[in-house]
Write an enzyme that holds these catalytic residues in place. Sequence first.
Site, mmCIF file in Angstrom:
data_model
loop_
_atom_site.group_PDB
_atom_site.id
_atom_site.type_symbol
_atom_site.label_atom_id
_atom_site.label_comp_id
_atom_site.label_asym_id
_atom_site.label_seq_id
_atom_site.Cartn_x
_atom_site.Cartn_y
_atom_site.Cartn_z
ATOM 1 C CE1 TYR A 105 -4.294 -1.466 0.689
ATOM 2 C CE2 TYR A 105 -2.998 -2.999 1.998
ATOM 3 C CZ TYR A 105 -4.181 -2.671 1.370
ATOM 4 O OH TYR A 105 -5.238 -3.537 1.400
ATOM 5 C CE1 TYR A 144 -2.187 -6.815 3.916
ATOM 6 C CE2 TYR A 144 -2.950 -6.347 1.692
ATOM 7 C CZ TYR A 144 -3.158 -6.342 3.056
ATOM 8 O OH TYR A 144 -4.332 -5.864 3.562
ATOM 9 N NE ARG A 154 -6.530 -10.494 4.987
ATOM 10 C CZ ARG A 154 -7.513 -9.699 4.526
ATOM 11 N NH1 ARG A 154 -7.380 -8.397 4.563
ATOM 12 N NH2 ARG A 154 -8.639 -10.217 4.069
ATOM 13 C CG HIS A 157 -7.882 -7.650 0.288
ATOM 14 N ND1 HIS A 157 -6.720 -8.250 0.728
ATOM 15 C CD2 HIS A 157 -7.907 -6.430 0.887
ATOM 16 C CE1 HIS A 157 -6.088 -7.449 1.546
ATOM 17 N NE2 HIS A 157 -6.783 -6.318 1.660
ATOM 18 C CG HIS A 159 -9.649 -2.511 1.691
ATOM 19 N ND1 HIS A 159 -9.927 -2.994 2.942
ATOM 20 C CD2 HIS A 159 -8.362 -2.876 1.434
ATOM 21 C CE1 HIS A 159 -8.861 -3.620 3.429
ATOM 22 N NE2 HIS A 159 -7.903 -3.561 2.541
HETATM 23 FE FE LIG Z 1 -6.039 -4.647 2.717
#
Ligand SMILES: [Fe+2]
Length: 234
Positions: A105, A144, A154, A157, A159
Amino acid sequence: MAEIAQYRRPAIGTQPDYWCETYVSTHKRSPKQPLILLPQTLSEVTGPVFGHDDIQSGDADLTTQHAAAPLGERIVVSGRVMDDRCHPVPFTLIEIWQANAAGRYLHHNDQHDAPLDPNFTGCGRTLTDALGNYRFVTIKPGAYPWRNHHNAWRPAHIHFSLFGPAFATRLVTQMYFPGDPLLDFDPIYQSIPDVKSRQRLISHFDWDNTVPDTALGFRFDIVLRGRDATPMES
Ligand SMILES: [Fe+2]
């Protein structure tokens, strides 16, 4: 005074529990006392209204927000937003945010040892059209690691945040990709007790919206509240 229509409460097991043993962050932030159900008043059944003026052209295409194209697999994510009677929800704001193709991110809290992409911010927004349809162009996010437990990863995905027509329809959730082997091991995805409800978070491969020579399509329909509601992020 006219009686205010109430939104239906979600069925038991269709939304994630506030406390989930394997999802460590929930241990400290889940309520310790039983919840008190409040009646829905005008404050809950009305909400903010967003217009086209709030959206900039290009906000829905995350691959054209910088000087060059981001690295990664270009995809189209589209679908329809519906209410609890399967009626479309028109002109409602959808915001998305996601990691880049490497699973990183653009945020100071993300210290994952994966490269940032100078051509990818990872945020988009759009309004549904008159029939409740929406469409984003983006790149497929990478998986990640996170520190929930040893070797925790994870699944890929995106959000999603939706306001819907009322504060009671506010939805923050995550969209997953079909066939991801990490779903079976993800405490966040698994925190939704009902299997069919949790599967509503998995998008479908979408030939109809696949753009030849350009991008694969994934369809993600969203239901705000009701029996078939899209589960909220835990
Ligand atoms: Fe996330």
